[in-house]
Write an enzyme that holds these catalytic residues in place. Structure first.
Site, PDB file in Angstrom:
ATOM      1  N   ARG A   1     -14.763  -6.240  -1.284  1.00  0.00           N
ATOM      2  CA  ARG A   1     -14.202  -5.896   0.039  1.00  0.00           C
ATOM      3  C   ARG A   1     -13.540  -4.511  -0.033  1.00  0.00           C
ATOM      4  NH1 ARG A   1      -8.827  -4.490   2.053  1.00  0.00           N
ATOM      5  NH2 ARG A   1      -8.817  -4.960   4.258  1.00  0.00           N
ATOM      6  N   VAL A   2     -13.820  -3.670   0.939  1.00  0.00           N
ATOM      7  CA  VAL A   2     -13.193  -2.347   1.012  1.00  0.00           C
ATOM      8  C   VAL A   2     -12.441  -2.265   2.334  1.00  0.00           C
ATOM      9  CG1 VAL A   2     -13.620   0.140   1.109  1.00  0.00           C
ATOM     10  CG2 VAL A   2     -15.006  -1.299  -0.401  1.00  0.00           C
TER      11      VAL A   2
ATOM     12  N   ASP B   1      -9.407   0.029   4.868  1.00  0.00           N
ATOM     13  CA  ASP B   1      -9.370   1.310   5.580  1.00  0.00           C
ATOM     14  C   ASP B   1      -8.898   2.467   4.694  1.00  0.00           C
ATOM     15  OD1 ASP B   1      -6.846  -0.050   5.504  1.00  0.00           O
ATOM     16  OD2 ASP B   1      -6.045   1.508   6.805  1.00  0.00           O
TER      17      ASP B   1
ATOM     18  N   GLY C   1      -6.690  -3.647   7.217  1.00  0.00           N
ATOM     19  CA  GLY C   1      -7.657  -2.564   7.155  1.00  0.00           C
ATOM     20  C   GLY C   1      -8.846  -2.664   8.089  1.00  0.00           C
TER      21      GLY C   1
ATOM     22  N   THR D   1       0.872  -1.183   0.000  1.00  0.00           N
ATOM     23  CA  THR D   1       0.000   0.000   0.000  1.00  0.00           C
ATOM     24  C   THR D   1       0.905   1.228   0.000  1.00  0.00           C
ATOM     25  OG1 THR D   1      -1.801  -1.073   1.166  1.00  0.00           O
ATOM     26  CG2 THR D   1      -1.601   1.304   1.521  1.00  0.00           C
TER      27      THR D   1
HETATM   28  N1  ASP Z   1      -4.721  -1.223   4.614  1.00  0.00           N
HETATM   29  C1  ASP Z   1      -4.863  -1.926   3.372  1.00  0.00           C
HETATM   30  C2  ASP Z   1      -6.222  -2.585   3.363  1.00  0.00           C
HETATM   31  O1  ASP Z   1      -6.580  -3.223   4.345  1.00  0.00           O
HETATM   32  C3  ASP Z   1      -3.822  -2.963   3.119  1.00  0.00           C
HETATM   33  C4  ASP Z   1      -2.411  -2.587   3.492  1.00  0.00           C
HETATM   34  O2  ASP Z   1      -2.130  -1.486   3.885  1.00  0.00           O
HETATM   35  O3  ASP Z   1      -1.521  -3.452   3.365  1.00  0.00           O
HETATM   36  O4  ASP Z   1      -6.876  -2.553   2.376  1.00  0.00           O
END
Ligand code: ASP
Length: 321
Positions: free
Chosen positions: A211-212, A214, A237, A183
């Protein structure tokens, strides 16, 4: 006459020195996702090179007097365009083998924000998020609405397949254990003391369709407020949403009077206590830079007008000169 001129020049010099001393310091920090990084020095150097480039380009925007929002978007677009990160090109695939990307951006001056979730055919979701913030009365778009936005602003779609790199396809085919990393995010404070933050991701590999995480959720993955700080998160997330992670850092600074670094560490430890890992980057109104992670590593780079400059993957590297 000569004396008068001399005094005038002297006053000018003193005024100039005072103004440059009193100038608001500015800075940018970027991350490339908390996760399990190994010690392959060639791979790690490639990651650091892109992080470094994103930091330098974002910093150049600030140095020229550009806004924190411009710096954040500039840095994140570079990371989205690199196949090394899980955002834009190089995104991980969901359980059905295609990408669904999320992004958000927030302006700490106005507290305006924009976000998109589930983007399938546009290579720079951070730019879409900014358009939502600046050109619509809304904050978060998903699904069909994103397609309409792309058309409304005459943006160029790409084929969803063009975002998939051979490496990601290979990982998907092998149904590799979901390696959650890559990310990207950026936080900046500009010469006017305006703070901005942004985050962009394709979330977790093999995630369920729809799926969404954070990253597009303001207050969870991203937050910015001029009177406190800007924050961009990475990690599991679902847990960052449940902790209102980015907003919590801002509140600890504002109401709990926590120093920024302590606030970041506290929220990450709360998330760890719930059984999840991740990382955060942040900058406060006084241009203090903070970051931490509870995973093996997190590519991270920062540069400030006070002379700080560092690009690392592991915290131990901070000790190296
Ligand atoms: N935070 C991101 C999510 O859960 C994934 C990540 O940061 O690795 O979509």
């Amino acid at each position: 006459m000569k004396r008068c001129l001399f005094i005038l020049i002297l006053i000018g010099m003193v005024l100039n020195a005072y103004l440059s001393f009193a100038e608001q310091p500015f800075a940018i920090i970027v991350h490339g996702g908390a996760g399990s990084y190994g010690n392959d020095s060639v791979v790690n150097q490639k990651i650091k090179d892109v992080i470094s480039f994103a930091v330098e380009q974002g910093y150049a925007v600030l140095e020229k007097g550009g806004s924190a929002i411009d710096a954040v978007e500039t840095a994140i677009r570079i990371l989205e365009d690199s196949p090394l990160f899980n955002a834009g090109k190089g995104s991980v695939l969901n359980e059905e083998g295609f990408v669904e990307m999320d992004a958000s951006i927030m302006d700490g001056k106005t507290l305006k924000a924009g976000a998109v979730a589930g983007v399938r055919d546009f290579p720079n979701p951070i730019t879409l998020a900014r358009l939502v913030m600046e050109k619509t009365p809304h904050l978060l778009f998903a699904g069909e609405g994103i397609e309409r936005l792309i058309d409304k602003f005459n943006l160029k779609r790409v084929s969803p397949k063009s975002l998939i790199t051979p490496e990601r396809l290979e990982e998907f085919k092998k149904q590799k254990e979901s390696q959650r990393k890559g990310t990207v995010g950026a936080v900046a404070i500009d010469k006017n003391g305006n703070i901005a933050a942004g985050t962009s991701t394709c979330g977790m590999a093999n995630k369920m369709v729809g799926r969404v995480g954070d990253s597009p959720i303001i207050g969870a993955g991203t937050y910015a407020k001029n009177s406190t700080c800007g924050v961009s998160c990475t990690g599991h997330g679902e847990f960052f949403i449940r902790q209102s992670a980015a907003f919590q850092v801002s509140s600890l600074v504002e109401l709990g009077k926590f120093p920024l670094q302590k606030a970041v560490e506290f929220v990450l430890s709360e998330i760890k206590n719930m059984g999840a890992t991740g990382g955060m980057i942040a900058i406060d109104k006084d241009c203090n830079i903070a970051f931490d992670y509870t995973t093996m590593g997190m590519p991270c780079g920062f540069k400030s007008s006070k002379g700080d400059f560092k690009v690392i993957i592991f915290k131990e590297e901070l000790l190296n000169k």
